[in-house]
Design a protein around this motif. Structure first.
Motif, PDB file in Angstrom:
ATOM      1  N   GLY A 186       0.842  -1.195   0.000  1.00 57.87           N
ATOM      2  CA  GLY A 186       0.000   0.000   0.000  1.00 57.87           C
ATOM      3  C   GLY A 186       0.871   1.237   0.000  1.00 57.87           C
ATOM      4  O   GLY A 186       2.089   1.159   0.185  1.00 57.87           O
ATOM      5  N   ARG A 187       0.244   2.392  -0.207  1.00 57.66           N
ATOM      6  CA  ARG A 187       1.038   3.620  -0.264  1.00 57.66           C
ATOM      7  C   ARG A 187       1.455   4.080   1.128  1.00 57.66           C
ATOM      8  O   ARG A 187       2.516   4.583   1.342  1.00 57.66           O
ATOM      9  CB  ARG A 187       0.235   4.725  -0.965  1.00 57.66           C
ATOM     10  N   ASN A 188       0.528   3.897   2.079  1.00 63.34           N
ATOM     11  CA  ASN A 188       0.769   4.406   3.430  1.00 63.34           C
ATOM     12  C   ASN A 188       1.450   3.338   4.296  1.00 63.34           C
ATOM     13  O   ASN A 188       0.948   2.227   4.443  1.00 63.34           O
ATOM     14  CB  ASN A 188      -0.583   4.815   4.029  1.00 63.34           C
ATOM     15  N   VAL A 196       1.334   1.577  -7.005  1.00 62.59           N
ATOM     16  CA  VAL A 196       1.306   0.625  -8.129  1.00 62.59           C
ATOM     17  C   VAL A 196       1.638   1.301  -9.463  1.00 62.59           C
ATOM     18  O   VAL A 196       1.969   0.627 -10.435  1.00 62.59           O
ATOM     19  CB  VAL A 196      -0.055  -0.113  -8.236  1.00 62.59           C
ATOM     20  N   ARG A 197       1.569   2.637  -9.499  1.00 58.08           N
ATOM     21  CA  ARG A 197       1.929   3.347 -10.733  1.00 58.08           C
ATOM     22  C   ARG A 197       3.435   3.330 -10.961  1.00 58.08           C
ATOM     23  O   ARG A 197       3.908   3.625 -12.038  1.00 58.08           O
ATOM     24  CB  ARG A 197       1.421   4.802 -10.666  1.00 58.08           C
ATOM     25  N   ASN A 198       4.169   3.013  -9.891  1.00 58.19           N
ATOM     26  CA  ASN A 198       5.629   3.002  -9.960  1.00 58.19           C
ATOM     27  C   ASN A 198       6.111   1.545 -10.002  1.00 58.19           C
ATOM     28  O   ASN A 198       6.117   0.839  -8.992  1.00 58.19           O
ATOM     29  CB  ASN A 198       6.153   3.744  -8.716  1.00 58.19           C
ATOM     30  N   LEU A 203     -14.009  16.819 -15.514  1.00 60.09           N
ATOM     31  CA  LEU A 203     -12.926  15.856 -15.327  1.00 60.09           C
ATOM     32  C   LEU A 203     -11.701  16.299 -16.123  1.00 60.09           C
ATOM     33  O   LEU A 203     -11.727  16.309 -17.352  1.00 60.09           O
ATOM     34  CB  LEU A 203     -13.413  14.474 -15.824  1.00 60.09           C
ATOM     35  N   SER A 204     -10.630  16.664 -15.408  1.00 63.11           N
ATOM     36  CA  SER A 204      -9.433  17.123 -16.134  1.00 63.11           C
ATOM     37  C   SER A 204      -8.692  15.921 -16.701  1.00 63.11           C
ATOM     38  O   SER A 204      -8.870  14.782 -16.252  1.00 63.11           O
ATOM     39  CB  SER A 204      -8.507  17.896 -15.186  1.00 63.11           C
ATOM     40  N   ALA A 205      -7.840  16.201 -17.673  1.00 60.93           N
ATOM     41  CA  ALA A 205      -7.045  15.113 -18.281  1.00 60.93           C
ATOM     42  C   ALA A 205      -6.197  14.446 -17.208  1.00 60.93           C
ATOM     43  O   ALA A 205      -6.021  13.227 -17.201  1.00 60.93           O
ATOM     44  CB  ALA A 205      -6.168  15.677 -19.388  1.00 60.93           C
ATOM     45  N   ASN A 206      -5.703  15.247 -16.272  1.00 59.57           N
ATOM     46  CA  ASN A 206      -4.848  14.671 -15.230  1.00 59.57           C
ATOM     47  C   ASN A 206      -5.650  13.789 -14.268  1.00 59.57           C
ATOM     48  O   ASN A 206      -5.167  12.750 -13.810  1.00 59.57           O
ATOM     49  CB  ASN A 206      -4.135  15.789 -14.462  1.00 59.57           C
ATOM     50  N   ALA A 207      -6.887  14.208 -13.994  1.00 54.73           N
ATOM     51  CA  ALA A 207      -7.745  13.391 -13.112  1.00 54.73           C
ATOM     52  C   ALA A 207      -8.061  12.056 -13.788  1.00 54.73           C
ATOM     53  O   ALA A 207      -7.996  10.992 -13.165  1.00 54.73           O
ATOM     54  CB  ALA A 207      -9.022  14.147 -12.793  1.00 54.73           C
TER      55      ALA A 207
HETATM   56  C1  HXC Z   1     -12.480  15.726  -9.570  1.00 55.57           C
HETATM   57  C2  HXC Z   1     -10.403  15.132  -8.786  1.00 55.57           C
HETATM   58  C3  HXC Z   1     -10.971  14.652  -7.563  1.00 55.57           C
HETATM   59  C4  HXC Z   1     -12.396  14.764  -7.411  1.00 55.57           C
HETATM   60  C5  HXC Z   1      -8.821  14.354  -7.498  1.00 55.57           C
HETATM   61  N1  HXC Z   1      -9.091  14.922  -8.671  1.00 55.57           N
HETATM   62  N2  HXC Z   1      -9.959  14.164  -6.794  1.00 55.57           N
HETATM   63  N3  HXC Z   1     -11.147  15.643  -9.769  1.00 55.57           N
HETATM   64  N4  HXC Z   1     -13.096  15.304  -8.437  1.00 55.57           N
HETATM   65  N5  HXC Z   1     -13.001  14.348  -6.300  1.00 55.57           N
HETATM   66  C6  HXC Z   1      -8.126  15.330  -9.681  1.00 55.57           C
HETATM   67  C7  HXC Z   1      -7.164  16.367  -9.158  1.00 55.57           C
HETATM   68  O1  HXC Z   1      -7.719  17.662  -9.211  1.00 55.57           O
HETATM   69  C8  HXC Z   1      -5.998  16.193 -10.134  1.00 55.57           C
HETATM   70  O2  HXC Z   1      -6.274  16.811 -11.372  1.00 55.57           O
HETATM   71  C9  HXC Z   1      -5.986  14.722 -10.396  1.00 55.57           C
HETATM   72  O3  HXC Z   1      -7.287  14.222 -10.053  1.00 55.57           O
HETATM   73  C10 HXC Z   1      -4.971  14.002  -9.556  1.00 55.57           C
HETATM   74  O4  HXC Z   1      -5.228  14.300  -8.208  1.00 55.57           O
HETATM   75  P1  HXC Z   1      -4.159  13.935  -7.077  1.00 55.57           P
HETATM   76  O5  HXC Z   1      -4.779  14.168  -5.770  1.00 55.57           O
HETATM   77  O6  HXC Z   1      -2.871  14.611  -7.377  1.00 55.57           O
HETATM   78  O7  HXC Z   1      -3.929  12.413  -7.400  1.00 55.57           O
HETATM   79  P2  HXC Z   1      -3.400  11.262  -6.527  1.00 55.57           P
HETATM   80  O8  HXC Z   1      -2.781  11.745  -5.254  1.00 55.57           O
HETATM   81  O9  HXC Z   1      -2.579  10.450  -7.401  1.00 55.57           O
HETATM   82  O10 HXC Z   1      -4.742  10.482  -6.112  1.00 55.57           O
HETATM   83  C11 HXC Z   1      -5.409   9.629  -7.005  1.00 55.57           C
HETATM   84  C12 HXC Z   1      -6.922   9.681  -6.770  1.00 55.57           C
HETATM   85  C13 HXC Z   1      -7.248   9.546  -5.299  1.00 55.57           C
HETATM   86  C14 HXC Z   1      -7.575   8.580  -7.588  1.00 55.57           C
HETATM   87  C15 HXC Z   1      -7.389  11.032  -7.272  1.00 55.57           C
HETATM   88  O11 HXC Z   1      -8.645   9.654  -5.108  1.00 55.57           O
HETATM   89  C16 HXC Z   1      -6.746   8.268  -4.719  1.00 55.57           C
HETATM   90  O12 HXC Z   1      -5.544   8.122  -4.494  1.00 55.57           O
HETATM   91  N6  HXC Z   1      -7.588   7.295  -4.480  1.00 55.57           N
HETATM   92  C17 HXC Z   1      -7.177   5.990  -3.931  1.00 55.57           C
HETATM   93  C18 HXC Z   1      -8.188   5.533  -2.967  1.00 55.57           C
HETATM   94  C19 HXC Z   1      -9.525   5.343  -3.623  1.00 55.57           C
HETATM   95  O13 HXC Z   1      -9.883   6.086  -4.518  1.00 55.57           O
HETATM   96  N7  HXC Z   1     -10.254   4.380  -3.158  1.00 55.57           N
HETATM   97  C20 HXC Z   1     -11.543   4.098  -3.742  1.00 55.57           C
HETATM   98  C21 HXC Z   1     -11.376   2.936  -4.598  1.00 55.57           C
HETATM   99  S1  HXC Z   1     -13.001   2.295  -4.911  1.00 55.57           S
HETATM  100  P3  HXC Z   1      -5.695  18.278 -11.763  1.00 55.57           P
HETATM  101  O14 HXC Z   1      -6.211  18.539 -13.145  1.00 55.57           O
HETATM  102  O15 HXC Z   1      -6.238  19.244 -10.740  1.00 55.57           O
HETATM  103  O16 HXC Z   1      -4.191  18.174 -11.710  1.00 55.57           O
HETATM  104  C22 HXC Z   1     -12.984   1.860  -6.492  1.00 55.57           C
HETATM  105  C23 HXC Z   1     -14.206   1.089  -6.929  1.00 55.57           C
HETATM  106  C24 HXC Z   1     -14.537   1.369  -8.371  1.00 55.57           C
HETATM  107  O17 HXC Z   1     -12.090   2.116  -7.202  1.00 55.57           O
HETATM  108  C25 HXC Z   1     -15.950   0.950  -8.665  1.00 55.57           C
HETATM  109  C26 HXC Z   1     -16.963   1.837  -8.021  1.00 55.57           C
HETATM  110  C27 HXC Z   1     -18.384   1.441  -8.203  1.00 55.57           C
END
Ligand code: HXC
Length: 304
Positions: A51-53, A81-83, A119-123
């Motif tokens: 995990g990350r943490n 996992v991205r790394n 939804l940004s490209a980065n998101a």
């Molecule tokens: C819109 C968002 C956002 C939100 C982040 N972003 N949260 N956009 N709404 N709520 C955008 C940010 O603005 C940024 O874009 C880009 O996403 C990356 O954000 P970071 O915080 O820098 O990314 P990162 O730290 O890598 O985090 C990845 C993550 C985060 C996916 C965004 O939520 C995460 O780490 N999640 C892991 C835990 C998780 O999600 N668990 C749930 C899994 S459940 P910009 O353009 O501003 O740079 C699951 C089940 C799927 O997956 C099926 C469901 C039914």
């Protein structure tokens, strides 16, 4: 609170069926994946979760170890996992300390709710990178060990098996989850291709697609409570599933009872997706107002 076997595993499974096996799991801190690993450990396996943490991962490993006296559970933090490099190092450590890898649960995923317009490209890329690239990185790191396990297993369930944790949202589409819908389609495709490329070498690769499962971050916090109630009524089973039901499917896929199951998707959703219910925030197939209006979403929180 100490968990009882009945919290995460049915009583139909025989103790010790995974003795001497090792399961490697990404996303092991999550509610679903931790239950899957707990069930495997209970039945005799040793495990490695990444995990990350760091603190969270180590403390989850300790908790998982209580599922069976004598089992070893390694928790390796600082793994994204991205790394690929951090994953490779974790896999090497797992093999060194636990002796190999027989089974892999590919579970790490990321998600949040966002209309496509915002939804940004980065998101979008973040979720694709975690779910698709991360699954690819995991598969690449564990494959040599799974091949070895499949070719050397002499007793108990054959090794060399993968279970991907996917979803059902991409069967119908799900509003506010374009990123996750595309990602989960990729995960399913990856599993299918591993199945056909590595089946001849004794591996199996299958997907578990959980539907609405109680207690998960993804389900508990999505949408308004009245939407959740309405959605629940559309599930043929009339209820949400439990992590135990996902763990049971995992145990089955890793057991000798599933030797001929390869390239499959096991949907554990009480029949939910077949009702075409909106996965989030919807009322059946009626479109939520905020999608029709194209305005900002209210009352929908990110899952971060
Ligand atoms: C819109 C968002 C956002 C939100 C982040 N972003 N949260 N956009 N709404 N709520 C955008 C940010 O603005 C940024 O874009 C880009 O996403 C990356 O954000 P970071 O915080 O820098 O990314 P990162 O730290 O890598 O985090 C990845 C993550 C985060 C996916 C965004 O939520 C995460 O780490 N999640 C892991 C835990 C998780 O999600 N668990 C749930 C899994 S459940 P910009 O353009 O501003 O740079 C699951 C089940 C799927 O997956 C099926 C469901 C039914």
């Amino acid at each position: 609170m100490a968990l009882e076997r009945s919290d995460y595993l049915s009583d139909v499974w025989r103790e010790g069926i995974f003795n001497d096996k090792v399961v490697f799991c990404t996303g092991g801190n999550g509610t679903i994946c931790s239950a899957q690993v707990r069930a495997m450990v209970h039945l005799g396996a040793n495990a490695c979760i990444v995990g990350r943490n760091v603190d969270k991962t180590e403390s989850m490993a300790k908790s998982l170890m209580t599922a069976r006296q004598g089992s070893e559970v390694l928790g390796i933090g600082s793994v994204d996992v991205r790394n690929a490099e951090s994953l490779n190092q974790a896999v090497e450590r797992c093999v060194k300390e636990l002796g190999g890898i027989d089974f892999c649960i590919v579970g790490a995923a990321g998600n949040f709710l966002s209309p496509l317009s915002q939804l940004s490209a980065n998101a979008f890329k973040s979720v694709i990178d975690i779910d698709v690239l991360g699954s690819y990185n995991t598969v690449k790191a564990v494959l040599p060990h799974l091949v070895k396990s499949a070719s050397t297993s002499t007793s108990g369930p054959g090794g060399g098996r993968l279970v991907f944790v996917s979803a059902t949202i991409h069967y119908t589409g799900a509003p506010l989850q374009t990123h996750a819908v595309v990602a989960k389609a990729g995960v399913d495709a990856l599993s299918a291709n591993v199945a056909i490329e590595y089946g001849p070498r004794g591996l199996t690769s299958n997907v578990i697609a959980p539907g609405p499962i109680a207690g998960t971050e993804g389900m508990e916090r999505l949408g308004r409570s009245e939407d959740r109630e309405a959605n629940m009524k559309r599930i043929p089973a009339g209820r949400w599933g439990t992590v135990k039901e996902v763990a049971d499917a995992t145990v089955w896929l890793f057991s000798d009872a599933a030797n001929f199951v390869n390239g499959s998707v096991v949907v554990v959703d009480g029949g939910a997706w077949r009702t075409n219910r909106m996965a989030t925030g919807g009322k059946g197939m009626e479109y939520p107002d905020f999608l029709l209006g194209g305005g900002r979403v209210e009352g929908v929180k990110g899952l971060k």
